[in-house]
Motif scaffolding. Structure first.
Motif, mmCIF file in Angstrom:
data_model
loop_
_atom_site.group_PDB
_atom_site.id
_atom_site.type_symbol
_atom_site.label_atom_id
_atom_site.label_comp_id
_atom_site.label_asym_id
_atom_site.label_seq_id
_atom_site.Cartn_x
_atom_site.Cartn_y
_atom_site.Cartn_z
ATOM 1 N N LEU A 1 2.822 8.795 -11.000
ATOM 2 C CA LEU A 1 3.543 7.792 -11.778
ATOM 3 C C LEU A 1 2.613 6.657 -12.208
ATOM 4 C CD1 LEU A 1 6.779 7.486 -9.614
ATOM 5 C CD2 LEU A 1 6.310 9.062 -11.510
ATOM 6 N N LYS A 2 2.950 6.025 -13.325
ATOM 7 C CA LYS A 2 2.246 4.838 -13.785
ATOM 8 C C LYS A 2 3.273 3.773 -14.166
ATOM 9 C CE LYS A 2 -1.895 7.217 -15.459
ATOM 10 N NZ LYS A 2 -2.789 7.470 -16.624
ATOM 11 N N GLY A 3 2.823 2.528 -14.177
ATOM 12 C CA GLY A 3 3.705 1.424 -14.524
ATOM 13 C C GLY A 3 3.397 0.208 -13.691
ATOM 14 N N THR A 4 4.403 -0.631 -13.474
ATOM 15 C CA THR A 4 4.231 -1.864 -12.725
ATOM 16 C C THR A 4 5.398 -2.056 -11.765
ATOM 17 O OG1 THR A 4 3.034 -2.931 -14.543
ATOM 18 C CG2 THR A 4 3.967 -4.372 -12.867
ATOM 19 N N ILE A 5 5.078 -2.391 -10.529
ATOM 20 C CA ILE A 5 6.077 -2.740 -9.531
ATOM 21 C C ILE A 5 5.763 -4.151 -9.047
ATOM 22 C CG2 ILE A 5 7.055 -2.215 -7.264
ATOM 23 C CD1 ILE A 5 6.310 0.693 -7.696
ATOM 24 N N LEU B 1 10.807 -3.181 -11.135
ATOM 25 C CA LEU B 1 9.862 -2.106 -11.436
ATOM 26 C C LEU B 1 10.099 -1.475 -12.803
ATOM 27 C CD1 LEU B 1 11.365 0.945 -10.979
ATOM 28 C CD2 LEU B 1 11.382 0.098 -8.642
ATOM 29 N N PHE B 2 8.995 -1.039 -13.382
ATOM 30 C CA PHE B 2 8.975 -0.260 -14.621
ATOM 31 C C PHE B 2 8.021 0.898 -14.373
ATOM 32 C CE2 PHE B 2 9.753 -4.665 -15.657
ATOM 33 C CZ PHE B 2 10.819 -4.624 -16.547
ATOM 34 N N LEU B 3 8.530 2.113 -14.341
ATOM 35 C CA LEU B 3 7.716 3.273 -14.030
ATOM 36 C C LEU B 3 7.963 4.392 -15.027
ATOM 37 C CD1 LEU B 3 8.139 3.567 -10.142
ATOM 38 C CD2 LEU B 3 6.129 2.724 -11.382
ATOM 39 N N ALA B 4 6.971 5.268 -15.176
ATOM 40 C CA ALA B 4 7.120 6.430 -16.050
ATOM 41 C C ALA B 4 6.363 7.605 -15.461
ATOM 42 C CB ALA B 4 6.600 6.114 -17.455
ATOM 43 N N THR C 1 -0.821 2.752 -18.872
ATOM 44 C CA THR C 1 -2.185 3.224 -18.644
ATOM 45 C C THR C 1 -2.618 3.111 -17.189
ATOM 46 O OG1 THR C 1 -3.099 1.038 -19.166
ATOM 47 C CG2 THR C 1 -2.867 2.605 -20.990
ATOM 48 N N LYS C 2 -1.882 2.316 -16.388
ATOM 49 C CA LYS C 2 -2.277 2.072 -15.006
ATOM 50 C C LYS C 2 -1.063 2.108 -14.098
ATOM 51 C CE LYS C 2 -5.972 -1.158 -16.391
ATOM 52 N NZ LYS C 2 -6.470 -2.562 -16.263
ATOM 53 N N MET C 3 -1.340 2.139 -12.802
ATOM 54 C CA MET C 3 -0.298 1.958 -11.794
ATOM 55 C C MET C 3 -0.609 0.682 -11.027
ATOM 56 S SD MET C 3 2.528 3.043 -10.542
ATOM 57 C CE MET C 3 3.139 1.452 -9.946
ATOM 58 N N LEU C 4 0.231 -0.347 -11.208
ATOM 59 C CA LEU C 4 0.009 -1.649 -10.595
ATOM 60 C C LEU C 4 1.142 -1.974 -9.636
ATOM 61 C CD1 LEU C 4 -1.020 -3.663 -13.795
ATOM 62 C CD2 LEU C 4 -2.546 -2.600 -12.116
ATOM 63 N N SER D 1 0.820 -1.213 0.000
ATOM 64 C CA SER D 1 0.000 0.000 0.000
ATOM 65 C C SER D 1 0.852 1.261 0.000
ATOM 66 C CB SER D 1 -0.944 -0.004 1.205
ATOM 67 O OG SER D 1 -0.207 -0.049 2.416
ATOM 68 N N ALA D 2 2.016 1.218 0.651
ATOM 69 C CA ALA D 2 2.906 2.382 0.664
ATOM 70 C C ALA D 2 3.466 2.652 -0.726
ATOM 71 C CB ALA D 2 4.034 2.159 1.660
ATOM 72 N N PHE D 3 3.831 1.600 -1.458
ATOM 73 C CA PHE D 3 4.321 1.775 -2.825
ATOM 74 C C PHE D 3 3.234 2.370 -3.710
ATOM 75 C CE2 PHE D 3 7.856 -0.898 -1.622
ATOM 76 C CZ PHE D 3 8.875 -0.539 -2.502
ATOM 77 N N ARG D 4 2.032 1.849 -3.576
ATOM 78 C CA ARG D 4 0.931 2.375 -4.391
ATOM 79 C C ARG D 4 0.666 3.846 -4.057
ATOM 80 N NH1 ARG D 4 -3.023 -0.024 -7.180
ATOM 81 N NH2 ARG D 4 -2.624 -2.065 -6.237
ATOM 82 N N ALA D 5 0.676 4.179 -2.792
ATOM 83 C CA ALA D 5 0.372 5.549 -2.375
ATOM 84 C C ALA D 5 1.410 6.541 -2.885
ATOM 85 C CB ALA D 5 0.271 5.613 -0.854
ATOM 86 N N ILE D 6 2.693 6.211 -2.781
ATOM 87 C CA ILE D 6 3.724 7.161 -3.212
ATOM 88 C C ILE D 6 3.678 7.350 -4.715
ATOM 89 C CG2 ILE D 6 5.580 5.444 -3.412
ATOM 90 C CD1 ILE D 6 5.947 9.073 -2.142
ATOM 91 N N CYS D 7 3.403 6.292 -5.459
ATOM 92 C CA CYS D 7 3.330 6.425 -6.917
ATOM 93 C C CYS D 7 2.128 7.276 -7.329
ATOM 94 C CB CYS D 7 3.262 5.042 -7.571
ATOM 95 S SG CYS D 7 4.808 4.120 -7.460
ATOM 96 N N GLU D 8 0.997 7.080 -6.679
ATOM 97 C CA GLU D 8 -0.185 7.884 -6.999
ATOM 98 C C GLU D 8 0.046 9.343 -6.621
ATOM 99 O OE1 GLU D 8 -3.385 5.918 -5.023
ATOM 100 O OE2 GLU D 8 -3.585 4.359 -6.576
ATOM 101 N N GLU D 9 0.686 9.577 -5.486
ATOM 102 C CA GLU D 9 0.979 10.942 -5.050
ATOM 103 C C GLU D 9 1.887 11.664 -6.044
ATOM 104 O OE1 GLU D 9 3.677 13.041 -1.575
ATOM 105 O OE2 GLU D 9 2.653 11.162 -1.115
ATOM 106 N N LEU D 10 2.838 10.914 -6.650
ATOM 107 C CA LEU D 10 3.809 11.517 -7.560
ATOM 108 C C LEU D 10 3.369 11.462 -9.022
ATOM 109 C CD1 LEU D 10 7.045 10.103 -5.895
ATOM 110 C CD2 LEU D 10 6.181 12.450 -5.766
#
Length: 291
Positions: free
Chosen positions: A37-41, A50-53, A88-91, A26-35
């Motif tokens: 970011l999209k991709g997969t961790i 991880l792959f993020l953009a 298209t998503k943050m997973l 949940s912490a990883f999801r929260a920080i990515c949404e706050e910043l």
């Protein structure tokens, strides 16, 4: 990064004991949404992949947050740039392995196989042998459809459909590599890290992994001794040796890789079908039926 390519793409992984993945998800999801970011961790007991953009400040913020955890303080990220968001998503997913090999005895955290950097590998390939005079053989550890987009010249390609097939096939072919130096490689380094350890375990006496994989090789020496592009697992589909997105795409229907040449086919309809779909239909059609 240029103004015309404002999106930063990163790929990173680390093999490390990570036994609190459920709590951290949940912490990883929260920080990515706050910043933004999209991709997969992928979070696994054996580490992270991880792959993020996202925007520069978002990517930098995420890496600072991640490296604050001492387990990931030294994680390195490979960067490329694009003019739009390729995801298209943050997973954030929980997995048994960050790259599935189904061989629990392979633990890169406990010790890696020797690695060769891009500059040294290019020098070896220029000469045709390593620093000890042994012939150098490039071994692709990726799946067949990725290899078809591009790979090193004169490569060994076992045409595997999934990485878990690699251990058995590479052990079977071991006698063919006696007296040679084998360099394993993959997109970003993660598969060949496991592959090289396994090859040492089954008796290969001179095996290396390409540090950072194809993407790091492109970044440091370009496309020398490499033909084609490099498949990547996002909406860019493939990158050229300049780390730029190409016109290669994936079929929405069958997920096959469709090259620019194949896109000229009358069977290619963007978002609907491609020549690979047509071939599959013909092969699976009942005898005498039109396809």
């Amino acid at each position: 990064m240029s103004a015309s390519k404002p999106i930063v793409n990163i790929a990173a992984y680390k093999f490390i004991t990570f036994d609190d993945t459920v709590e951290k998800r949940s912490a990883f999801r929260a920080i990515c949404e706050e910043l933004g970011l999209k991709g997969t961790i992928l979070l696994s007991p054996e580490g992270i992949n991880l792959f993020l953009a996202g925007a520069r400040e978002g990517i930098d913020g995420f890496l600072s947050w991640l490296r604050a955890d001492q387990r990931f303080a030294d994680i390195e990220a490979k960067e490329s740039y694009y003019d739009r968001q390729p995801f298209t998503k943050m997973l954030v997913k929980l997995k048994r392995e960050i790259i599935t090999m189904k061989n629990p005895l392979i633990r890169p955290e406990e010790g890696r196989a020797p690695a060769v950097n891009a500059q040294t590998l290019k020098r070896w390939l220029d000469r045709g042998h390593d620093d000890h005079g042994k012939p150098v053989v490039m071994m692709d550890t990726r799946n067949a459809f990725e290899v078809d987009v591009g790979t090193f010249d004169n490569v060994v390609d076992f045409r595997i459909d999934k990485f878990s097939e690699f251990p058995a096939v590479v052990e079977e072919h071991k006698p063919e590599f006696a007296g040679k130096t084998v360099v394993t490689f993959c997109t970003g380094g993660i598969r060949c890290e496991k592959a090289a350890i396994h090859m040492q375990n089954v008796g290969y006496d001179s095996v290396y992994q390409l540090e950072g994989g194809i993407l790091k090789y492109f970044e440091e020496v370009g496309g020398a001794h490499y033909s084609g592009d490099c498949f990547v697992f996002d909406y860019r589909t493939a990158l050229n040796p300049q780390l730029e997105a190409t016109d290669t795409t994936q079929c929405f229907a069958c997920r096959a890789v469709v090259t620019p040449r194949e896109q000229l086919s009358p069977y290619y309809v963007e978002g609907e079908s491609c020549p690979h779909c047509r071939k599959a239909m013909r092969e699976n059609a009942p005898e005498g039926a039109a396809a």
